[in-house]
Structure formats: C-alpha cells, structure tokens
Design a protein around this motif. Structure first.
Motif, PDB file in Angstrom:
ATOM      1  N   ARG A 297       0.794  -1.310   0.000  1.00 23.47           N
ATOM      2  CA  ARG A 297       0.012  -0.055  -0.024  1.00 23.47           C
ATOM      3  C   ARG A 297       0.875   1.222  -0.092  1.00 23.47           C
ATOM      4  O   ARG A 297       0.574   2.293  -0.882  1.00 23.47           O
ATOM      5  N   LYS A 298       1.851   1.369   0.958  1.00 17.91           N
ATOM      6  CA  LYS A 298       2.627   2.612   0.910  1.00 17.91           C
ATOM      7  C   LYS A 298       3.612   2.801  -0.312  1.00 17.91           C
ATOM      8  O   LYS A 298       3.560   3.829  -1.063  1.00 17.91           O
ATOM      9  N   LEU A 299       4.152   1.623  -0.900  1.00 20.85           N
ATOM     10  CA  LEU A 299       4.601   1.812  -2.273  1.00 20.85           C
ATOM     11  C   LEU A 299       3.939   2.285  -3.271  1.00 20.85           C
ATOM     12  O   LEU A 299       4.055   2.963  -4.240  1.00 20.85           O
ATOM     13  N   LEU A 300       2.367   1.652  -3.325  1.00 17.12           N
ATOM     14  CA  LEU A 300       1.454   2.303  -4.336  1.00 17.12           C
ATOM     15  C   LEU A 300       1.156   3.761  -4.123  1.00 17.12           C
ATOM     16  O   LEU A 300       0.878   4.339  -5.126  1.00 17.12           O
ATOM     17  N   ILE A 356      -0.907  -8.822  -6.973  1.00 10.59           N
ATOM     18  CA  ILE A 356      -1.616  -8.383  -5.694  1.00 10.59           C
ATOM     19  C   ILE A 356      -3.072  -9.060  -5.908  1.00 10.59           C
ATOM     20  O   ILE A 356      -3.793  -9.666  -4.821  1.00 10.59           O
ATOM     21  N   THR A 357      -3.525  -9.507  -6.999  1.00 10.77           N
ATOM     22  CA  THR A 357      -4.811 -10.122  -7.384  1.00 10.77           C
ATOM     23  C   THR A 357      -4.856 -11.525  -6.592  1.00 10.77           C
ATOM     24  O   THR A 357      -5.806 -12.024  -6.216  1.00 10.77           O
ATOM     25  N   THR A 358      -3.574 -12.546  -6.725  1.00 16.54           N
ATOM     26  CA  THR A 358      -3.380 -13.610  -6.387  1.00 16.54           C
ATOM     27  C   THR A 358      -3.704 -13.511  -4.633  1.00 16.54           C
ATOM     28  O   THR A 358      -4.101 -14.467  -4.007  1.00 16.54           O
ATOM     29  N   PRO A 419      -6.179  -2.463   0.525  1.00 15.37           N
ATOM     30  CA  PRO A 419      -5.842  -2.688   1.936  1.00 15.37           C
ATOM     31  C   PRO A 419      -4.343  -3.103   1.829  1.00 15.37           C
ATOM     32  O   PRO A 419      -3.808  -3.442   0.767  1.00 15.37           O
ATOM     33  N   GLU A 420      -3.794  -3.183   2.940  1.00 14.80           N
ATOM     34  CA  GLU A 420      -2.293  -3.876   3.115  1.00 14.80           C
ATOM     35  C   GLU A 420      -2.419  -5.365   3.032  1.00 14.80           C
ATOM     36  O   GLU A 420      -2.955  -5.920   3.863  1.00 14.80           O
ATOM     37  N   THR A 421      -1.514  -6.112   2.459  1.00 13.58           N
ATOM     38  CA  THR A 421      -1.623  -7.487   2.311  1.00 13.58           C
ATOM     39  C   THR A 421      -0.154  -7.838   2.575  1.00 13.58           C
ATOM     40  O   THR A 421      -0.009  -9.329   2.422  1.00 13.58           O
ATOM     41  N   ILE A 429      -6.162 -11.961   4.868  1.00 13.47           N
ATOM     42  CA  ILE A 429      -6.642 -10.945   3.852  1.00 13.47           C
ATOM     43  C   ILE A 429      -8.131 -11.236   3.548  1.00 13.47           C
ATOM     44  O   ILE A 429      -8.968 -10.256   3.475  1.00 13.47           O
ATOM     45  N   ARG A 430      -8.485 -12.432   3.326  1.00  8.71           N
ATOM     46  CA  ARG A 430     -10.000 -12.632   2.799  1.00  8.71           C
ATOM     47  C   ARG A 430     -10.911 -12.420   4.161  1.00  8.71           C
ATOM     48  O   ARG A 430     -11.980 -12.057   3.673  1.00  8.71           O
ATOM     49  N   LEU A 431     -10.323 -12.942   4.976  1.00  7.62           N
ATOM     50  CA  LEU A 431     -11.372 -12.482   6.308  1.00  7.62           C
ATOM     51  C   LEU A 431     -11.558 -11.052   6.502  1.00  7.62           C
ATOM     52  O   LEU A 431     -12.709 -10.633   6.962  1.00  7.62           O
ATOM     53  N   SER A 432     -10.527 -10.239   6.378  1.00  7.21           N
ATOM     54  CA  SER A 432     -10.503  -8.783   6.395  1.00  7.21           C
ATOM     55  C   SER A 432     -11.672  -8.338   5.351  1.00  7.21           C
ATOM     56  O   SER A 432     -12.262  -7.314   5.781  1.00  7.21           O
ATOM     57  N   LEU A 433     -11.402  -8.602   4.081  1.00  7.42           N
ATOM     58  CA  LEU A 433     -12.484  -8.170   3.160  1.00  7.42           C
ATOM     59  C   LEU A 433     -13.761  -8.542   3.411  1.00  7.42           C
ATOM     60  O   LEU A 433     -14.735  -7.769   3.149  1.00  7.42           O
ATOM     61  N   ALA A 434     -14.055  -9.872   3.668  1.00  6.47           N
ATOM     62  CA  ALA A 434     -15.464 -10.440   4.270  1.00  6.47           C
ATOM     63  C   ALA A 434     -15.865  -9.432   5.355  1.00  6.47           C
ATOM     64  O   ALA A 434     -17.247  -9.160   5.423  1.00  6.47           O
TER      65      ALA A 434
END
Length: 442
Positions: A297-300, A356-358, A419-421, A429-434
């Motif tokens: 996220r910071k780099l983006l 990041i998609t994966t 989000p930061e991954t 990651i997926r629980l955070s999104l859910a």
C-alpha cells in the motif's frame, strides 16, 4: 520467461518517418503498418491471458510455463526468417504476444504457490523486474543489431528458460490437488527445507479444496459476506489495473523515442530510450528490496503520487512548447520528467497490480480471476497504445491532462480502498475483506 516477454514489449518504437528509418528494425511503408507492428502483440496478449489460468490449473503451472516457450520461440523465428514481409512480422509479433499474455498470468500464480508469506512480494515483483531487463535489452539490441540478428537472439531466451526451469519443482498445491502427495511433499521440501511442516501445508491444501471460496467460516460471518469479499477483491484488482494502464506508462515505454522527438529534446531519441530503460530497471530493482518491508500500500501511494506530479509537469511542458514559450535549455526536461516518472511507476504501480490479485482473491479463485483481470489490463494497454500515436501528435496537452486526471483518481482509489496485504496469510486477507463487506452491508 519474463525477460523474454520484455523483449516483445521494448525496442519496437515506431519511427516518425518509416520510409527513412533505415534497415535495422523497420521496413514499413506507412505509419499505420508501423503502429500495428508495435501494438499487435497486445491483441495476442489479451487472448493468451484469458485461458491461461484454467490451463495452468489443468496441466500444472510448471508444464504450462514450459509450453509457453513454444509460441514465443516460433514467433521470433517467423520474424527472423521473414524480415522483409510485414504480414509475417505481424504473425510473429502476435504469437509472441500470446505467450506474453499467458506469462503475466501464470508467473504470478506459480510464484504465489511456491513463495512463503514473508517473501511473497519479492517473488511477485520479479515478473516486473525481469520484464524491465528484457525491455532494456531490446532498447540496446534493437539500436545495434539488424532485425534478423535481434530476432535470433530473442528466440534463444525461451529455450534458455526451458533449460533452467526444467528441474524446478511443480506447484505443490497442484500436485496435491491431483492426488500426487509424495510429489507434493518432495516439492515442499525442495522449496522450504527438510524441517518444513508438511502436515500443516497439507491441511491448508485440503481446506482450499473443500471450502468453496477458501474463507474461514465464523458463526457471525454470513455466506453473503464471503461472496461479497470475493467481489470486492475483484473490483479492487480491476481498479488497480485501470490505474496502472491508464497512467500512460505503456505508451511512454513503447514510444519513448517518438515522445522525445516530438518534445524537441536535445538528446538523441534512441539514447533517451536506453536511459529511461535503465531508470525503470532501477526502480523495479529497488522495489524487490522494499515490497516486503515497506508494504504494498505505501509503495502504491508513493508511486502513484509521483506519477501524478510527473504527468502534470508533462502537461505543462507540452502546453508551453505549443505556445512557443520554451527556452532550448529546458528541452532536457522531458528526459528528467520521464525518467522520474518511469522509476516511480516501477516502484509500485508497475509491479504490484500483477501479483496482488493472487493475494486478495486467493488460490481457489485466482486462476480464472487472474486471467480475466490480466486480459482486461491488456485491453486497456491496446486502447492506450493505438490512441497515443494520434493524440500525442494532434492534442498532446489534452492527452497528458487526461492521463493526469485518471492518475489522480487512481491515487484516491488506492488511498481509500486498497488494503495492506504485506506478510499476511491468505485467510487474514480474505477474512478482512469479508468483515469489511459484512459491516458495510449491515
């Protein structure tokens, strides 16, 4: 293989006057022919990306990647043996594009399967880094070699890949899914060492097979939330791909020589191309060391903000150039701006959307999702590439202003939604999104 893909992207800048460009790379009669030679690989890339996820899941990541050397090599051989036939060159470029598109899907999938969480980002960035190495090679080789010799050297790289990659392990997840448990164990030990916890890895693989969308089930987490998390991950990935492609980076890389020629730069266009190639390689190289320390996220955010600033400066430069208000001493500015732009683009916006998609979607859905998102990305690239030639000649100020506005929107999108991954397990990651989806839907 990523390096070989970079040779398809770079070194094919269409000359401003094809009929007087010399015999090193182009013998086209019209700008239309030259623009198609430059951009037709993008059509191949989007078509190659679409089935790549499914094929790599069916046949295995390793076998599929090895098979991609075939169209890449054949494509370059077409170009090498038919250097005087524009239509055969187009066929060759298209075949190389098929391989390129599939590579940008299969490499992140393989990397995600074999890399532990702590260095997942570094593995993902290597795709972009080696693309940059291939692009720089093309800039240099295409300025020194004839088309025949250039194509011959590029045809060798996929073969070298096969020799090097032949002894690498297959994806342990793929082997497990095919019931090849002994082979999966051997691959995990090869990748992680003798002390690796095979039982924990197999338990994770079993969970991925039995759960529809690989999200941990909690009593307060509804199925709609899990489904919504997947949709959100796809939308975030598409948004990042849009910000990446519509920043104009592809056109700048492909048409670097033309850009500096139009801008009236005092540096020779081919030299400027090589300089920018070096800077984008440096930017991508730095990302390898930062992506797992600083975070995605910071780099983006840093990358996107500098891209916005550089595009705004290019807009102003071309505005004053058209008004005849620029001193000759200022005509070095495009090189400075573009080198800064491309370095910071490669710091975040260039490499991170590829993998990041994966991370956001997870192993179960990433095959088809990665294919669709990468194909969408290549469609945007084709649109940018085909419109750039016309717009940069006729409406340069409007073109750069458009890229600037889109990049501002992209920066805000990253700031508020991505989000930061970094160093997070797939379940986290997926629980955070859910959970986010569940809170919003409530």
């Amino acid at each position: 293989m990523s390096f070989a893909s970079g040779t398809v992207v770079g070194g094919w800048t269409a000359p401003e006057h094809p009929e007087t460009a010399g015999e090193k790379m182009f013998m086209m009669e019209t700008m239309e022919q030259s623009s198609w030679v430059v951009s037709i690989y993008l059509i191949g890339a989007l078509l190659g990306a679409l089935p790549a996820g499914g094929l790599s899941r069916t046949f295995g990541r390793k076998k599929f990647l090895l098979s991609l050397a075939i169209p890449m090599t054949v494509g370059w051989l077409f170009i090498m043996f038919f250097v005087d036939n524009v239509y055969m060159i187009l066929v060759g470029r298209f075949l190389c594009g098929l391989s390129l598109g599939a590579v940008t899907v299969a490499v992140p999938l393989y990397s995600c399967d074999v890399a532990p969480d702590v260095c997942r980002g570094r593995g993902g960035v290597f795709l972009d880094f080696m693309l940059c190495v291939g692009i720089l090679y093309s800039y240099v080789a295409s300025s020194l070699l004839g088309l025949y010799a250039f194509a011959f050297t590029c045809a060798i790289f996929p073969i070298v890949f096969c020799v090097l990659f032949w002894r690498m392990p297959e994806s342990p997840l793929y082997l497990y899914s095919r019931g090849r448990y002994v082979d999966a164990k051997s691959a995990l030990i090869w990748l992680n060492g003798e002390d690796f916890d095979i039982t924990a890895a197999f338990d994770e693989f079993a969970k991925l097979q039995t759960e529809d969308d690989a999200l941990p089930i909690e009593k307060n987490l509804q199925p709609a939330g899990r489904k919504g998390a997947f949709v959100k991950a796809v939308v975030l990935s598409l948004g990042l791909a849009t910000a990446q492609r519509l920043s104009g980076a592809g056109a700048i890389i492909q048409y670097t020589a033309k850009l500096f020629s139009i801008a009236g730069s005092s540096v020779a266009p081919n030299t400027a191309s090589i300089i920018t190639g070096i800077f984008q390689l440096l930017g991508s190289g730095i990302t390898i060391f930062l992506v797992d320390r600083v975070g995605r996220r910071k780099l983006l955010l840093v990358s996107s903000s500098v891209v916005v600033g550089c595009l705004a400066m290019l807009t102003l430069y071309f505005y004053f150039l058209n008004k005849g208000m620029l001193e000759n001493s200022l005509k070095i500015l495009p090189i400075i701006i573009v080198c800064t732009y491309i370095s910071f683009f490669r710091l975040g916006l260039g490499p991170i959307p590829w993998f990041i998609t994966t991370e956001l979607i997870g192993a179960d859905h990433s095959n088809r999702a990665q294919s669709c998102i990468v194909s969408y990305s290549w469609i945007l690239s084709f649109v940018v590439m085909k419109t750039f030639v016309m717009l940069v000649d006729e409406w340069p100020v409007a073109l750069w202003l458009g890229y600037t506005i889109i990049s501002v929107i992209g920066y805000l999108f990253i700031l508020f939604f991505i989000p930061e991954t970094n160093n997070k397990h797939a379940d986290e990651i997926r629980l955070s999104l859910a959970k986010t989806y569940h809170i919003h839907s409530s």
